[in-house]
Design an enzyme around this catalytic site. Structure first.
Site, PDB file in Angstrom:
ATOM      1  N   GLY A 154       0.784  -1.215   0.000  1.00 40.99           N
ATOM      2  CA  GLY A 154       0.000   0.000   0.000  1.00 40.99           C
ATOM      3  C   GLY A 154       0.821   1.271   0.000  1.00 40.99           C
ATOM      4  O   GLY A 154       1.963   1.305  -0.455  1.00 40.99           O
ATOM      5  N   CYS A 155       0.223   2.325   0.564  1.00 46.57           N
ATOM      6  CA  CYS A 155       0.775   3.670   0.426  1.00 46.57           C
ATOM      7  C   CYS A 155       2.127   3.861   1.106  1.00 46.57           C
ATOM      8  O   CYS A 155       2.870   4.762   0.736  1.00 46.57           O
ATOM      9  CB  CYS A 155      -0.219   4.690   0.986  1.00 46.57           C
ATOM     10  SG  CYS A 155      -1.761   4.809   0.045  1.00 46.57           S
ATOM     11  N   TYR A 156       2.440   3.049   2.105  1.00 43.08           N
ATOM     12  CA  TYR A 156       3.710   3.232   2.825  1.00 43.08           C
ATOM     13  C   TYR A 156       4.850   2.397   2.246  1.00 43.08           C
ATOM     14  O   TYR A 156       5.969   2.407   2.775  1.00 43.08           O
ATOM     15  CB  TYR A 156       3.534   2.900   4.307  1.00 43.08           C
ATOM     16  CG  TYR A 156       3.322   1.430   4.611  1.00 43.08           C
ATOM     17  CD1 TYR A 156       4.398   0.596   4.931  1.00 43.08           C
ATOM     18  CD2 TYR A 156       2.043   0.869   4.592  1.00 43.08           C
ATOM     19  CE1 TYR A 156       4.195  -0.750   5.220  1.00 43.08           C
ATOM     20  CE2 TYR A 156       1.841  -0.469   4.877  1.00 43.08           C
ATOM     21  CZ  TYR A 156       2.915  -1.272   5.192  1.00 43.08           C
ATOM     22  OH  TYR A 156       2.720  -2.615   5.477  1.00 43.08           O
ATOM     23  N   PHE A 353       1.416   6.230   5.490  1.00 47.95           N
ATOM     24  CA  PHE A 353       0.489   5.386   6.237  1.00 47.95           C
ATOM     25  C   PHE A 353      -0.098   4.321   5.315  1.00 47.95           C
ATOM     26  O   PHE A 353      -0.215   4.521   4.117  1.00 47.95           O
ATOM     27  CB  PHE A 353      -0.636   6.245   6.825  1.00 47.95           C
ATOM     28  CG  PHE A 353      -0.136   7.558   7.367  1.00 47.95           C
ATOM     29  CD1 PHE A 353       0.471   7.621   8.600  1.00 47.95           C
ATOM     30  CD2 PHE A 353      -0.226   8.717   6.600  1.00 47.95           C
ATOM     31  CE1 PHE A 353       0.976   8.814   9.083  1.00 47.95           C
ATOM     32  CE2 PHE A 353       0.265   9.920   7.078  1.00 47.95           C
ATOM     33  CZ  PHE A 353       0.872   9.969   8.322  1.00 47.95           C
TER      34      PHE A 353
END
Length: 369
Positions: A154-156, A353
């Site tokens: 994901g985003c992290y 996050f």
């Protein structure tokens, strides 16, 4: 010994869409009535996003002229996982290639064969042989290059790639590590009217970014990684999640995420800075992943920042939306483009996050030579 980011490159697909045009597409795609469309329009206006990019031409068209989605009122039959992965395989490598070439513009005398390690990052598609092997052939990297793939985080995920590159550079002074993040979020549109899916459809976009990391600075400017710290908040593990369904990758994105981040961001920052014997007063610049406008606002409240402190995150969110893993590198690129000699020695605080709920933090420093 430290590791240094020596260059950053970014790339986006050709279709640049105004945020409100996407809102119109979504309202039509899920057959909204007037009241529902009014609420959706308000949601899209509140995101702080002006434009997003996509590999899909369908988002520029109206029903009846689609190539990817079905030309039916309800878009049925809806594209399967197989169809979406075909699209990912078609577009991911060209977008990566553009980002890498943009990155290497800073190295006119640098041959790609000098790169010793390749780290690829993605959570919106996968296949094997994968994008790492295709990039070796497309870019002309050495066939014996050491390859690492970071998937489905994901985003992290860019933080994990930078951590890996940091460890490589610290263990091998001759290492030249290429990190490439690519996400095609828009190929996973889901036509549910639930809050999670409407929010996901309102913020995510497509993009790629690449960085070169080395054990010593090469260019006039460079950014060193000083410290990294990660934490988990299990209370939020059901509020941000990423699952593979029958008709695409399905994002769970709760409106409670900003509150969860609010509860943990101050402690995360203090723990990152503690062993360096620094405080927030020692931070000069900020590179925060714009997971959403509200997330940026709660971080500002908790750390005593103003919107100007957070300008690179807002600039990225406004111009590109949330592209998942490449987004933080877009933020760093925007900061990089503003660097001046007077910024030498300044500390940069960075956050991202993702599912878990994972809170990632990183302290960097600007170098000028």
């Amino acid at each position: 010994m430290k590791s240094y980011i020596s260059a950053i490159g970014t790339a986006n697909p050709p279709y640049k869409l105004p945020q409100m045009r996407i809102a119109d597409f979504m309202a039509e795609a899920v057959s909204m009535n007037a009241a529902e469309k009014k609420k959706l329009t308000a949601l899209y206006r509140s995101t702080g996003i002006q434009y997003r990019y996509t590999v899909l031409a369908d988002y520029t068209r109206r029903n009846g002229a689609f190539d990817f989605y079905s030309n039916t009122p309800d878009l049925e039959p809806f594209p399967t996982i197989d169809r979406r992965m075909q699209l990912y395989k078609q577009h991911a490598v060209p977008l990566c290639t553009e980002a890498i070439r943009n990155c290497l513009l800073a190295y006119p005398d640098f041959s790609p064969t000098q790169i010793t390690h390749l780290i690829t990052v993605s959570c919106t598609g996968m296949y094997a042989p994968g994008i790492d092997i295709e990039l070796v052939e497309t870019i002309g990297l050495a066939t014996n290059i050491q390859r690492t793939a970071i998937n489905f985080m994901g985003c992290y995920a860019a933080f994990n790639a930078l951590k890996t590159a940091d460890a490589i550079c610290k263990s091998n002074p001759e290492a030249k590590v290429l990190v490439v993040c690519v996400e095609l979020c828009t190929i996973h549109f889901q036509k549910y009217k639930t809050e999670d899916h409407l929010l996901s459809n309102a913020i995510f976009a497509d993009g790629a970014a690449a960085v070169i990391m080395e054990a010593s600075p090469r260019n006039e400017y460079s950014i060193s990684i000083e410290s990294l710290y990660c934490d988990l908040h299990f209370d939020g593990k059901n509020d941000m999640a990423w699952h593979i369904g029958n008709f695409g990758f399905e994002m769970t994105l709760s409106s409670y995420i900003p509150d969860l981040i609010k509860n943990g961001i101050r402690q995360l920052t203090e723990r990152l800075l503690k062993h360096l014997k620094l405080t927030t007063h020692d931070i000069h610049l900020f590179a925060i992943h714009p997971g959403g406008k509200r997330i940026l606002e709660v971080i500002e409240q908790q750390l005593g920042l103003c919107k100007e402190d957070n300008r690179y995150a807002y600039q990225t969110l406004k111009a590109y939306g949330n592209m998942s893993s490449p987004t933080i590198l877009f933020v760093l690129k925007a900061l990089w483009n503003d660097l001046q000699q007077s910024d030498a020695g300044k500390n940069i605080l960075s956050f991202a996050f993702g599912p878990g709920l994972t809170l990632e933090s990183m302290l960097l420093k600007v170098h000028y030579r």
